[in-house]
Write a protein that holds these residues in place. Structure first.
Motif, PDB file in Angstrom:
ATOM      1  N   LEU A  68       0.704  -1.088   0.049  1.00 40.55           N
ATOM      2  CA  LEU A  68      -0.148   0.001  -0.158  1.00 40.55           C
ATOM      3  C   LEU A  68       0.875   1.169   0.025  1.00 40.55           C
ATOM      4  CD1 LEU A  68      -2.804   1.182  -0.029  1.00 40.55           C
ATOM      5  CD2 LEU A  68      -2.977   0.887   2.576  1.00 40.55           C
ATOM      6  N   PHE A  69       2.095   1.363   0.812  1.00 38.66           N
ATOM      7  CA  PHE A  69       2.802   2.434   0.750  1.00 38.66           C
ATOM      8  C   PHE A  69       3.715   2.415  -0.571  1.00 38.66           C
ATOM      9  CE2 PHE A  69       3.081   2.040   5.456  1.00 38.66           C
ATOM     10  CZ  PHE A  69       2.949   3.344   5.740  1.00 38.66           C
ATOM     11  N   GLY A  70       3.767   1.358  -1.172  1.00 39.36           N
ATOM     12  CA  GLY A  70       4.352   1.467  -2.688  1.00 39.36           C
ATOM     13  C   GLY A  70       3.403   1.913  -3.466  1.00 39.36           C
ATOM     14  N   LEU A  71       2.212   1.629  -3.497  1.00 38.00           N
ATOM     15  CA  LEU A  71       1.130   2.318  -4.546  1.00 38.00           C
ATOM     16  C   LEU A  71       0.907   3.816  -4.334  1.00 38.00           C
ATOM     17  CD1 LEU A  71      -1.423  -0.569  -4.330  1.00 38.00           C
ATOM     18  CD2 LEU A  71      -0.021   0.085  -6.232  1.00 38.00           C
ATOM     19  N   LEU A  72       0.944   4.373  -2.908  1.00 38.89           N
ATOM     20  CA  LEU A  72       0.488   5.447  -2.602  1.00 38.89           C
ATOM     21  C   LEU A  72       1.781   6.540  -2.918  1.00 38.89           C
ATOM     22  CD1 LEU A  72      -1.488   5.340   0.630  1.00 38.89           C
ATOM     23  CD2 LEU A  72      -2.323   5.678  -1.616  1.00 38.89           C
ATOM     24  N   ILE A  73       3.031   5.996  -2.743  1.00 38.11           N
ATOM     25  CA  ILE A  73       4.201   6.734  -3.052  1.00 38.11           C
ATOM     26  C   ILE A  73       4.308   7.663  -4.438  1.00 38.11           C
ATOM     27  CG2 ILE A  73       6.810   6.851  -3.315  1.00 38.11           C
ATOM     28  CD1 ILE A  73       6.670   5.013  -0.761  1.00 38.11           C
ATOM     29  N   PRO A  74       3.910   6.927  -5.641  1.00 37.91           N
ATOM     30  CA  PRO A  74       4.141   7.591  -6.839  1.00 37.91           C
ATOM     31  C   PRO A  74       2.835   8.669  -6.927  1.00 37.91           C
ATOM     32  CG  PRO A  74       4.279   5.149  -7.158  1.00 37.91           C
ATOM     33  CD  PRO A  74       3.856   5.398  -5.835  1.00 37.91           C
ATOM     34  N   VAL A  75       1.835   8.341  -6.184  1.00 30.41           N
ATOM     35  CA  VAL A  75       0.738   9.453  -6.165  1.00 30.41           C
ATOM     36  C   VAL A  75       0.893  10.675  -5.262  1.00 30.41           C
ATOM     37  CG1 VAL A  75      -1.858   9.797  -5.925  1.00 30.41           C
ATOM     38  CG2 VAL A  75      -0.723   7.648  -6.891  1.00 30.41           C
ATOM     39  N   LEU A  76       1.264  10.266  -3.966  1.00 34.48           N
ATOM     40  CA  LEU A  76       1.434  11.309  -3.002  1.00 34.48           C
ATOM     41  C   LEU A  76       2.820  11.692  -2.534  1.00 34.48           C
ATOM     42  CD1 LEU A  76      -1.207   9.867  -0.331  1.00 34.48           C
ATOM     43  CD2 LEU A  76      -1.543  11.703  -2.146  1.00 34.48           C
ATOM     44  N   GLY A  77       3.869  11.112  -3.257  1.00 39.61           N
ATOM     45  CA  GLY A  77       5.478  11.407  -2.841  1.00 39.61           C
ATOM     46  C   GLY A  77       5.578  10.600  -1.469  1.00 39.61           C
ATOM     47  N   LEU A  78       6.615  11.050  -0.947  1.00 40.36           N
ATOM     48  CA  LEU A  78       7.197  10.392   0.476  1.00 40.36           C
ATOM     49  C   LEU A  78       6.716  11.497   1.483  1.00 40.36           C
ATOM     50  CD1 LEU A  78      10.930   9.433  -0.819  1.00 40.36           C
ATOM     51  CD2 LEU A  78       8.991   8.085  -0.270  1.00 40.36           C
ATOM     52  N   GLY A  79       7.152  10.839   2.826  1.00 39.27           N
ATOM     53  CA  GLY A  79       6.691  11.593   3.813  1.00 39.27           C
ATOM     54  C   GLY A  79       5.305  11.457   4.518  1.00 39.27           C
ATOM     55  N   LEU A  85      -2.452   8.663   5.279  1.00 37.45           N
ATOM     56  CA  LEU A  85      -3.380   7.805   4.342  1.00 37.45           C
ATOM     57  C   LEU A  85      -3.640   6.410   4.673  1.00 37.45           C
ATOM     58  CD1 LEU A  85      -5.899   8.064   2.633  1.00 37.45           C
ATOM     59  CD2 LEU A  85      -4.303   8.100   0.735  1.00 37.45           C
ATOM     60  N   THR A  86      -2.330   5.867   4.856  1.00 37.33           N
ATOM     61  CA  THR A  86      -2.248   4.429   4.729  1.00 37.33           C
ATOM     62  C   THR A  86      -2.645   4.056   6.200  1.00 37.33           C
ATOM     63  OG1 THR A  86      -0.328   4.144   3.370  1.00 37.33           O
ATOM     64  CG2 THR A  86      -0.635   2.420   4.970  1.00 37.33           C
ATOM     65  N   LEU A  87      -2.288   4.689   7.032  1.00 39.12           N
ATOM     66  CA  LEU A  87      -2.822   4.511   8.681  1.00 39.12           C
ATOM     67  C   LEU A  87      -4.267   4.818   8.769  1.00 39.12           C
ATOM     68  CD1 LEU A  87       0.339   6.039  10.709  1.00 39.12           C
ATOM     69  CD2 LEU A  87      -0.011   3.842   9.926  1.00 39.12           C
ATOM     70  N   VAL A  88      -4.783   5.673   8.245  1.00 36.39           N
ATOM     71  CA  VAL A  88      -6.179   5.941   8.213  1.00 36.39           C
ATOM     72  C   VAL A  88      -7.103   5.009   7.665  1.00 36.39           C
ATOM     73  CG1 VAL A  88      -8.281   7.522   7.606  1.00 36.39           C
ATOM     74  CG2 VAL A  88      -6.025   8.525   8.445  1.00 36.39           C
ATOM     75  N   LEU A  89      -6.680   4.444   6.572  1.00 34.94           N
ATOM     76  CA  LEU A  89      -7.188   3.209   5.985  1.00 34.94           C
ATOM     77  C   LEU A  89      -7.300   2.043   6.670  1.00 34.94           C
ATOM     78  CD1 LEU A  89      -5.954   3.838   2.041  1.00 34.94           C
ATOM     79  CD2 LEU A  89      -8.365   4.302   3.009  1.00 34.94           C
ATOM     80  N   ALA A 155       6.066   3.103   8.319  1.00 34.37           N
ATOM     81  CA  ALA A 155       5.961   4.235   7.715  1.00 34.37           C
ATOM     82  C   ALA A 155       7.158   4.830   7.174  1.00 34.37           C
ATOM     83  CB  ALA A 155       5.087   5.263   8.080  1.00 34.37           C
ATOM     84  N   ALA A 156       8.307   4.411   7.930  1.00 33.61           N
ATOM     85  CA  ALA A 156       9.774   4.700   7.694  1.00 33.61           C
ATOM     86  C   ALA A 156       9.963   4.520   6.115  1.00 33.61           C
ATOM     87  CB  ALA A 156      10.657   4.172   8.539  1.00 33.61           C
ATOM     88  N   TYR A 157       9.242   3.458   5.535  1.00 31.11           N
ATOM     89  CA  TYR A 157       9.629   2.938   4.270  1.00 31.11           C
ATOM     90  C   TYR A 157       9.388   3.941   3.157  1.00 31.11           C
ATOM     91  CZ  TYR A 157       8.707   0.699  -0.177  1.00 31.11           C
ATOM     92  OH  TYR A 157       8.510  -0.006  -1.463  1.00 31.11           O
ATOM     93  N   ALA A 158       8.215   5.124   3.763  1.00 24.48           N
ATOM     94  CA  ALA A 158       7.828   6.116   2.671  1.00 24.48           C
ATOM     95  C   ALA A 158       8.385   7.501   3.350  1.00 24.48           C
ATOM     96  CB  ALA A 158       6.350   6.090   2.943  1.00 24.48           C
ATOM     97  N   LYS A 159       9.591   7.238   4.192  1.00 23.64           N
ATOM     98  CA  LYS A 159      10.077   8.365   4.840  1.00 23.64           C
ATOM     99  C   LYS A 159       9.169   9.162   5.879  1.00 23.64           C
ATOM    100  CE  LYS A 159      13.752   7.830   2.543  1.00 23.64           C
ATOM    101  NZ  LYS A 159      15.026   6.975   3.137  1.00 23.64           N
ATOM    102  N   GLY A 160       8.245   8.278   6.427  1.00 23.37           N
ATOM    103  CA  GLY A 160       7.231   8.954   7.496  1.00 23.37           C
ATOM    104  C   GLY A 160       8.135   9.004   8.761  1.00 23.37           C
ATOM    105  N   PRO A 161       7.612   9.894   9.649  1.00 22.41           N
ATOM    106  CA  PRO A 161       8.189  10.168  10.995  1.00 22.41           C
ATOM    107  C   PRO A 161       7.662   8.974  12.042  1.00 22.41           C
ATOM    108  CG  PRO A 161       6.019  11.185  10.857  1.00 22.41           C
ATOM    109  CD  PRO A 161       6.302  10.588   9.493  1.00 22.41           C
ATOM    110  N   GLY A 162       8.792   8.925  12.926  1.00 22.45           N
ATOM    111  CA  GLY A 162       8.418   7.953  14.079  1.00 22.45           C
ATOM    112  C   GLY A 162       9.724   7.097  14.337  1.00 22.45           C
TER     113      GLY A 162
END
Length: 215
Positions: A68-79, A85-89, A155-162
């Protein structure tokens, strides 16, 4: 350097990572609760609608988080954006399901009595049904929070915080100095924070649920 020395020398950065981790999870839980409760309110009177809403939110959990992170990164970018969005879903299913169950199990005589004293449909929903369904909704939030504490690390895979950044960095540098300490610190941090948040939800339940409903 042993693990305790590592924590003692980097406690400030660990606190920052922990704060970011908890903050992201709680903000996502709030967003998921708003969406989940609205969906539950919209469909709980319709068996077909409730089944569709539950099935759709269940289907999200079948998607591996990395995918899911991999699918969203091209659309929403990193961070932050793909992380939130992934966590909310992922948080939706327990909240949607428990909202539907909680609202559906309110006794009909209680609703009839509320209408009998002149309450509007909206008043019955907000002042009676949602209040009686609150313990079930809170239980759904509690389950979702525990799930998100672990998923947020990815989420660190998508350069998210934490704390996930510590885990990924440690695993990526295994064999290097303090690599194992980094991974352990991130993992233990997630576990400790998850236990603390669970205790907070238990306390919130006691403070916001009347004794009659708890009994």
């Amino acid at each position: 350097m042993n693990f305790l020395d590592y924590v003692a020398s980097r406690w400030q950065s660990l606190l920052v990572d922990s704060y970011q981790h908890v903050s992201m999870v709680l903000q996502c839980i709030v967003l998921a609760t708003i969406v989940g409760v609205l969906v539950g309110v919209a469909v709980y009177r319709s068996p077909a609608g409730a089944a569709i809403a539950t099935a759709l939110s269940s289907a999200i959990l079948t998607i591996p988080s990395f995918a899911l992170f991999g699918l969203l990164i091209p659309v929403l970018g990193l961070g932050v954006a793909p992380s939130v969005l992934t966590l909310v879903l992922y948080a939706l299913l327990p909240i949607v399901r428990n909202t539907i169950v909680g609202l559906s199990t309110v006794d009909q005589p209680i609703l009839d009595a509320a209408r009998g004293i002149g309450m509007s449909r909206f008043g019955v929903l907000t002042r009676v049904e949602l209040r009686l369904a609150w313990p079930a909704i809170l239980a759904g939030m509690r389950v979702s929070t525990q799930m998100l504490m672990g998923i947020a690390a990815i989420a660190a895979y998508a350069k998210g915080p934490g704390l996930g950044n510590l885990i990924f960095s440690g695993l990526g540098q295994l064999g290097g100095a303090n690599a194992l300490n980094m991974a352990i610190a991130g993992t233990v941090g997630v576990i400790v924070l998850a236990l603390l948040l669970d205790a907070v939800f238990v306390l919130i339940g006691r403070l916001t649920t009347s004794r009659g409903i708890r009994g």
